[in-house]
Design an enzyme around this catalytic site. Sequence first.
Site, PDB file in Angstrom:
ATOM      1  CB  SER A 106      -0.945  -0.059   1.205  1.00  0.00           C
ATOM      2  OG  SER A 106      -1.947   0.912   1.125  1.00  0.00           O
ATOM      3  CG  HIS A 129      -4.209  -1.148  -2.512  1.00  0.00           C
ATOM      4  ND1 HIS A 129      -5.158  -1.426  -1.557  1.00  0.00           N
ATOM      5  CD2 HIS A 129      -3.338  -0.303  -1.906  1.00  0.00           C
ATOM      6  CE1 HIS A 129      -4.881  -0.792  -0.431  1.00  0.00           C
ATOM      7  NE2 HIS A 129      -3.781  -0.106  -0.627  1.00  0.00           N
TER       8      HIS A 129
END
Length: 261
Positions: A106, A129
């Site tokens: 992330s 993501h």
Amino acid sequence: MGRPKLNLQFFGEKNPKKFWDMKMSSDKSNEADIFIYGDITSYRWNESDTTASSFKGDLDQLGDVSTLNLYINSPGGSVFEGIAIHNMLKRHKAKVNVHVDALAASIASVIAMAGDTIYMPKNSMLMIHNPWTFAIGNATELRKQADDLDRIAGSAFQSYMQKAGDKLTEEKLQGMLDAETWLSADQAFEFGLCDVVESENQMAASINSDLFQRYKNVPQSLIDNPKTTISADEMALRQRIADEAKANQAYLETILGGMYK
């Protein structure tokens, strides 16, 4: 009902321990080591009390160093804190060597992109993501939230593209972000998101399984075998990180519970 606010962060105690550690390298006087282990957090009890500003203070105190060695093992966390830290490291005049000890997921993967050289052991991973949040509001307000998320995602997108160069197209990257993609060291190297693939690091295979609950595409190999033997000191560090993360989560649930009572 007022306009909803983005909640791209975790909450915690008023005087939390830092998620990073900085120190001068023991064997080289002009180098410094930075360790980012655990959740990247933001505690906005007032406008000046943010971990990004504290990170900058610690970075400035290192003085005139020529090399920064950044070691990462993090499942991610606050988007805004992570982007601020990425930009601080990019602006720093020192050479930045990034070592993904186990996982850069992330926003931690965005911080990793600040490295002039990114090193990944073969059994480490990079996860990318799109940012997400939770919100309440009417249809107009929720559409604005989606637009805000798109703009925030653009900052991370540019960080990946700047590092990847011509090894990754914008279309390919967007598809990977949409799908929540877990990249091995070899795959990260293929897409230009890693510069050097190193031999397997035993410590790099040790990942806190609690983070698996946050994401939807965790590789089965990590679920089946999340860790190998590590040192007692490392185990103690990871246990402390896990305990702090659980405390933060409990506090978050208390806040959210109060919102709906």
